[in-house]
Design a protein around this motif. Sequence first.
Motif, PDB file in Angstrom:
ATOM      1  N   GLN A  12       0.441  -0.764   0.412  1.00 49.74           N
ATOM      2  CA  GLN A  12       0.193  -0.590  -0.432  1.00 49.74           C
ATOM      3  C   GLN A  12       0.529   0.574  -0.239  1.00 49.74           C
ATOM      4  O   GLN A  12       0.367   2.663  -0.637  1.00 49.74           O
ATOM      5  N   ALA A  13       1.674   1.051   0.478  1.00 51.54           N
ATOM      6  CA  ALA A  13       2.454   2.881   0.910  1.00 51.54           C
ATOM      7  C   ALA A  13       3.498   2.653  -0.928  1.00 51.54           C
ATOM      8  O   ALA A  13       4.302   3.305  -0.986  1.00 51.54           O
ATOM      9  N   GLU A  14       3.065   1.234  -1.253  1.00 50.99           N
ATOM     10  CA  GLU A  14       4.164   1.564  -3.000  1.00 50.99           C
ATOM     11  C   GLU A  14       2.946   2.023  -3.649  1.00 50.99           C
ATOM     12  O   GLU A  14       3.938   2.431  -4.709  1.00 50.99           O
ATOM     13  N   VAL A  15       1.591   2.807  -3.606  1.00 54.12           N
ATOM     14  CA  VAL A  15       0.597   3.181  -4.079  1.00 54.12           C
ATOM     15  C   VAL A  15       1.023   4.267  -4.467  1.00 54.12           C
ATOM     16  O   VAL A  15       1.112   5.284  -3.803  1.00 54.12           O
ATOM     17  N   PRO A  16       1.163   4.957  -5.461  1.00 57.89           N
ATOM     18  CA  PRO A  16       1.292   6.221  -6.726  1.00 57.89           C
ATOM     19  C   PRO A  16      -0.289   7.224  -5.544  1.00 57.89           C
ATOM     20  O   PRO A  16      -0.768   6.829  -4.682  1.00 57.89           O
ATOM     21  N   PHE A  17       0.923   7.938  -4.990  1.00 60.46           N
ATOM     22  CA  PHE A  17       0.517   9.068  -4.286  1.00 60.46           C
ATOM     23  C   PHE A  17       0.649  10.735  -4.257  1.00 60.46           C
ATOM     24  O   PHE A  17       1.496  10.651  -4.904  1.00 60.46           O
ATOM     25  N   SER A  18      -0.228  11.503  -4.731  1.00 59.08           N
ATOM     26  CA  SER A  18      -0.057  12.604  -5.310  1.00 59.08           C
ATOM     27  C   SER A  18       0.346  13.732  -4.172  1.00 59.08           C
ATOM     28  O   SER A  18      -0.552  14.064  -3.354  1.00 59.08           O
ATOM     29  N   GLU A  19       1.670  14.293  -3.850  1.00 55.48           N
ATOM     30  CA  GLU A  19       2.281  14.977  -2.822  1.00 55.48           C
ATOM     31  C   GLU A  19       1.136  16.069  -3.052  1.00 55.48           C
ATOM     32  O   GLU A  19       1.187  17.315  -1.868  1.00 55.48           O
ATOM     33  N   LEU A  20       1.269  16.836  -3.799  1.00 59.44           N
ATOM     34  CA  LEU A  20       0.536  18.190  -4.454  1.00 59.44           C
ATOM     35  C   LEU A  20      -1.016  18.395  -4.051  1.00 59.44           C
ATOM     36  O   LEU A  20      -1.320  19.077  -2.993  1.00 59.44           O
ATOM     37  N   SER A  21      -1.988  17.089  -4.313  1.00 64.95           N
ATOM     38  CA  SER A  21      -3.551  16.671  -3.821  1.00 64.95           C
ATOM     39  C   SER A  21      -3.040  16.251  -2.262  1.00 64.95           C
ATOM     40  O   SER A  21      -4.261  16.399  -1.726  1.00 64.95           O
ATOM     41  N   ASN A  22      -2.007  15.562  -1.648  1.00 65.74           N
ATOM     42  CA  ASN A  22      -2.499  14.964  -0.784  1.00 65.74           C
ATOM     43  C   ASN A  22      -3.052  13.867   0.105  1.00 65.74           C
ATOM     44  O   ASN A  22      -4.317  13.397   0.499  1.00 65.74           O
ATOM     45  N   GLU A  23      -2.985  13.307  -1.711  1.00 69.70           N
ATOM     46  CA  GLU A  23      -4.583  12.090  -1.608  1.00 69.70           C
ATOM     47  C   GLU A  23      -3.841  10.647  -2.897  1.00 69.70           C
ATOM     48  O   GLU A  23      -2.533  11.371  -3.129  1.00 69.70           O
ATOM     49  N   TRP A  24      -3.986   9.607  -1.799  1.00 70.75           N
ATOM     50  CA  TRP A  24      -3.586   8.215  -2.829  1.00 70.75           C
ATOM     51  C   TRP A  24      -4.235   8.555  -4.206  1.00 70.75           C
ATOM     52  O   TRP A  24      -5.606   8.716  -4.215  1.00 70.75           O
ATOM     53  N   ALA A  25      -3.820   7.814  -5.379  1.00 64.57           N
ATOM     54  CA  ALA A  25      -3.809   7.670  -6.596  1.00 64.57           C
ATOM     55  C   ALA A  25      -4.995   6.745  -5.941  1.00 64.57           C
ATOM     56  O   ALA A  25      -4.633   5.629  -6.113  1.00 64.57           O
ATOM     57  N   GLU A  26      -6.028   6.673  -7.415  1.00 63.81           N
ATOM     58  CA  GLU A  26      -6.747   5.694  -7.205  1.00 63.81           C
ATOM     59  C   GLU A  26      -6.770   4.886  -8.236  1.00 63.81           C
ATOM     60  O   GLU A  26      -6.641   5.161  -9.575  1.00 63.81           O
ATOM     61  N   LYS A  27      -6.782   3.648  -8.172  1.00 68.01           N
ATOM     62  CA  LYS A  27      -6.859   2.618  -9.521  1.00 68.01           C
ATOM     63  C   LYS A  27      -8.036   2.152  -9.334  1.00 68.01           C
ATOM     64  O   LYS A  27      -9.361   1.628  -9.039  1.00 68.01           O
ATOM     65  N   LEU A  28      -7.456   2.169 -11.326  1.00 65.60           N
ATOM     66  CA  LEU A  28      -9.436   1.660 -11.524  1.00 65.60           C
ATOM     67  C   LEU A  28      -8.618   0.271 -12.756  1.00 65.60           C
ATOM     68  O   LEU A  28      -7.348   0.614 -13.685  1.00 65.60           O
ATOM     69  N   THR A  29      -9.632  -0.784 -13.118  1.00 63.37           N
ATOM     70  CA  THR A  29      -8.581  -1.534 -13.611  1.00 63.37           C
ATOM     71  C   THR A  29      -8.946  -1.964 -15.351  1.00 63.37           C
ATOM     72  O   THR A  29     -11.121  -1.927 -15.345  1.00 63.37           O
ATOM     73  N   LEU A  30      -8.521  -1.697 -16.275  1.00 58.93           N
ATOM     74  CA  LEU A  30      -9.793  -1.144 -17.655  1.00 58.93           C
ATOM     75  C   LEU A  30     -10.388  -2.411 -18.022  1.00 58.93           C
ATOM     76  O   LEU A  30      -9.830  -3.842 -17.577  1.00 58.93           O
TER      77      LEU A  30
END
Length: 301
Positions: free
Chosen positions: A184-202
């Motif tokens: 979980q700590a390796e998942v992309p995170f936006s330091e700009l908006s202080n939020e985790w990126a949400e995963k979308l499986t196409l």
Amino acid sequence: MTAPVYYQPSGRFTVSGILGLLLVGAVAAVPLAFVYVYAVWYIPFIYINFALTLGFGLVLGYVLRTVTKAGKLRNPALVGWLGLAVALWAWYVQWCVYLTLLAGAGETESLGSRASFTHTTFDATVFLSLVLSPGTVLGALPSIATEGTWSIFGLTISGIFLYLIWLAEFLIIVLMTWNMPRSQAEVPFSELSNEWAEKLTLPRPAAPFSDAVATKLALEAADWNHLELHTSEDELAPFGRLHVYRAPSDPDCCFLSLENVTMETDKKGKPSEKTADVLEYLRVPPHVCQELSTRFGPASG
């Protein structure tokens, strides 16, 4: 040509996040240890016990992963060490519970010719004294291994074989509680908006990435046309899968992961998936992210 960029965790964390992970993990480990040990005690089947151990590790790992996300911990190494500390505590507590049941053990009841279980009582005073006496707990293990406390097919399990079973249980608990929050700590995170990126499986599959290295090099060179829709009508044919990670409040936070998927069938003909990562968390421009989401999104009509 611009060099490819893969997401790298910032390593940032908060003191409250660390304390929350340790506190919630330590508290959650106690009832989970009770459920696990009682289930193992009264279900004397080794193959079910293995599933119970896996469940113990998975549930505790899920708790830690949830807290890691809530605490916005972006330091995988630190989270891994914290998860290891919780795993050791969980492992210790379950031994305290087991030794307490062992101390209160009574008559053994047979379940046919192949299994049996022993009635027991739980003494909270004994349990608390064991929790506060790690030397006593660890010192009891060699004698238990020598004598054995349970049997299968009439054979009492003891010695080196019992140690190997304990080692397997320990590794399962540790690996689950180490890996799940760390991933979980390796998942992309936006330091700009202080939020985790949400995963979308196409949902629409891609043509299989038969040459994973070539696919990786093509996408790193921004050749997005390398990704093609899967056209085979064979439901068991291998295919590729796209995962897109986007931060809701940061349009520039967009990453792509790919995996190959092969279908396997068991003896009863039931299909299952086997996946292999091709690349993970490659940064892509926002417009490309949108284009891929459209191209591999739900089929129109």
